[in-house]
Design a protein around this motif. Sequence first.
Motif, PDB file in Angstrom:
ATOM      1  N   GLN A   1      -9.474  -0.839   8.242  1.00 55.32           N
ATOM      2  CA  GLN A   1      -9.189   0.315   7.317  1.00 55.32           C
ATOM      3  C   GLN A   1      -8.394  -0.150   6.295  1.00 55.32           C
ATOM      4  N   ILE A   2      -7.141  -0.621   6.493  1.00 55.08           N
ATOM      5  CA  ILE A   2      -6.112  -1.717   5.605  1.00 55.08           C
ATOM      6  C   ILE A   2      -6.850  -2.380   5.222  1.00 55.08           C
TER       7      ILE A   2
ATOM      8  N   ILE B   1       2.031   2.720   2.831  1.00 58.76           N
ATOM      9  CA  ILE B   1       1.887   3.345   4.270  1.00 58.76           C
ATOM     10  C   ILE B   1       2.094   2.387   5.181  1.00 58.76           C
TER      11      ILE B   1
ATOM     12  N   PRO C   1      -3.397   2.261  10.605  1.00 57.99           N
ATOM     13  CA  PRO C   1      -4.804   2.740  10.327  1.00 57.99           C
ATOM     14  C   PRO C   1      -5.077   0.862  10.728  1.00 57.99           C
TER      15      PRO C   1
ATOM     16  N   TYR D   1      -8.283   0.070   2.160  1.00 55.04           N
ATOM     17  CA  TYR D   1      -7.610   0.193   1.498  1.00 55.04           C
ATOM     18  C   TYR D   1      -7.069  -0.965   0.243  1.00 55.04           C
ATOM     19  N   ARG D   2      -7.004  -2.389   0.431  1.00 62.74           N
ATOM     20  CA  ARG D   2      -5.834  -3.450   0.036  1.00 62.74           C
ATOM     21  C   ARG D   2      -7.772  -3.350  -1.565  1.00 62.74           C
TER      22      ARG D   2
ATOM     23  N   THR E   1     -14.682  -2.475  -4.073  1.00 67.16           N
ATOM     24  CA  THR E   1     -15.414  -0.222  -3.688  1.00 67.16           C
ATOM     25  C   THR E   1     -16.454  -2.176  -3.078  1.00 67.16           C
TER      26      THR E   1
ATOM     27  N   ALA F   1      -9.800  -1.127  -1.910  1.00 70.95           N
ATOM     28  CA  ALA F   1     -10.317   0.468  -2.893  1.00 70.95           C
ATOM     29  C   ALA F   1      -8.535   0.344  -4.263  1.00 70.95           C
ATOM     30  N   GLN F   2      -7.275  -0.177  -3.780  1.00 67.09           N
ATOM     31  CA  GLN F   2      -6.134  -0.490  -4.616  1.00 67.09           C
ATOM     32  C   GLN F   2      -6.501  -1.523  -5.929  1.00 67.09           C
TER      33      GLN F   2
ATOM     34  N   LEU G   1       1.035  -1.000  -0.379  1.00 65.57           N
ATOM     35  CA  LEU G   1      -0.306   0.052   0.207  1.00 65.57           C
ATOM     36  C   LEU G   1       0.655   1.263   0.157  1.00 65.57           C
TER      37      LEU G   1
END
Length: 82
Positions: free
Chosen positions: A70-71, A49, A66, A74-75, A82, A77-78, A47
Amino acid sequence: MKPIGTYLPSGLPAATATATAPAAPAAAPPPPPPIGPNPRMRLDPALGIVVTEFLDASGKPARSVPSASQIEAYRNAQRGLT
């Protein structure tokens, strides 16, 4: 001239530690804690981050910023989920 540290500000000579303290048996220092720095930071390379982890007494992550959810978001979304 008097050497620094051998006299008190009043001009009286400082007492030596061996003259005033009774001889005590040498106690072993307490063992170091089993964990490293708390909190610790790590880079999540996938990520890009920094994750700050707060460790419990056993050294395992108890919380992170996070958070794990949340992680995961993020994964997702990457990846385009969604």
